[in-house]
Design an enzyme around this catalytic site. Structure first.
Site: not given
Length: 291
Positions: A46-47, A109, A135, A140, A164, A206
């Site tokens: 994402t980052t 989503y 993850y 999100r 994560k 992370i």
């Protein structure tokens, strides 16, 4: 999975003013982290603004990082999504020869049931022999993957090696640590909770902020791994403000503002993200200058 213990960093994707990828800055960032104690590098998370990176750009980014890294640190690649068949296809069609593990985000989503989460990751685990780090980031994805689902995946697939966890939920971390198989990794995805999670038996982090302050952050996480809580929290307290600041508006605009202040890369982001506001930038500048 010793290579995923300690401090992993979720690398940004630096951009030039025209919003093309700044590969020189990316190499600079990779070397800065390798030379200052980071344990492994995470690409296309994402980052890294993975949502706005094309497949061709991703291939170039992997190649440039792999070349700069030159096998010095393990590399983890983000491959995930909410179309299970496409994720499986993507894994099978991506050259993973320089990649040591896959970080795969819970489907966003779509808001699947827990059985849906399980079947999604079952398909991914069966598509590759590479180690997979799940993850879970409900802020999100709009849906939490329960502890029982994570543990079920950990027990059923030998290449599902860790999670994560980024729900900012202390209770969920503790339940994962209590219930996990012995060699399953609980990796913090929350910079503000990373030390506490590691001290409680987690495998590290992370991190987002870690790429800007790799020496300090990796030292803090090593204190956590060694049970040195006083020494670890002394560093944590120094970093609390900047961790809050980088997430105040959006990620990665905050961390990019920090890296610009450190002369590593620019603060350009791709829409729909926008750079940090002047007010936030001034707070970041003040922190970096005093740190």
């Amino acid at each position: 999975m010793q290579e995923f213990i300690g401090t992993g960093v979720a690398l940004i994707t630096p951009f030039k003013e025209d919003l093309s990828v700044d590969f020189d800055a990316l190499v600079k960032l990779v070397n800065f982290n390798i030379e200052n104690g980071t344990d492994y590098l995470v690409i296309n998370g994402t980052t890294g603004e993975s949502a706005t990176i094309s497949k061709e750009e991703r291939k170039q980014i992997i190649d440039v990082i792999a070349k700069a890294n030159n096998k010095r640190l393990p590399l983890v690649l983000g491959i995930g999504g909410n179309n299970t068949l496409e994720v499986v296809k993507d894994i099978k069609n991506t050259d993973l020869s320089n990649i040591d593990g896959i970080l795969s985000v819970a489907p966003y989503y779509s808001k699947p049931t827990q059985e849906g989460f399980y079947q999604h990751f079952k398909a991914i685990a069966e598509a590759t022999e590479k180690p997979i780090i799940l993850y879970n980031v409900p802020g999100r994805t709009a849906k939490n993957m329960d502890v029982s689902t994570t543990i079920r995946l950990a027990k059923d697939f030998k290449n599902v090696v860790g999670v994560k966890e980024a729900g900012n939920n202390t209770q969920q971390y503790l339940e994962l640590l209590r219930d996990k198989p012995a060699d399953f990794l609980i990796i913090s995805g929350d910079d503000d909770l990373a030390l506490g999670v590691t001290l409680a038996g987690g495998s590290g982090v992370i991190s987002v902020i870690g790429q800007a302050f790799p020496k300090e952050f990796s030292t803090m996480i090593n204190c956590g791994l060694e049970g040195k809580n006083k020494e670890g929290y002394a560093i944590h307290f120094k970093m609390m403000e900047i961790i809050d600041l980088i997430f105040a508006e959006n990620n990665p605009a905050g961390i990019k503002a920090v890296l610009q202040e450190l002369n590593i890369s620019s603060d350009y982001v791709r829409l729909p993200l926008v750079p940090a506001s002047e007010e936030l930038q001034s707070k970041i500048t003040k922190f970096v200058n005093q740190f």
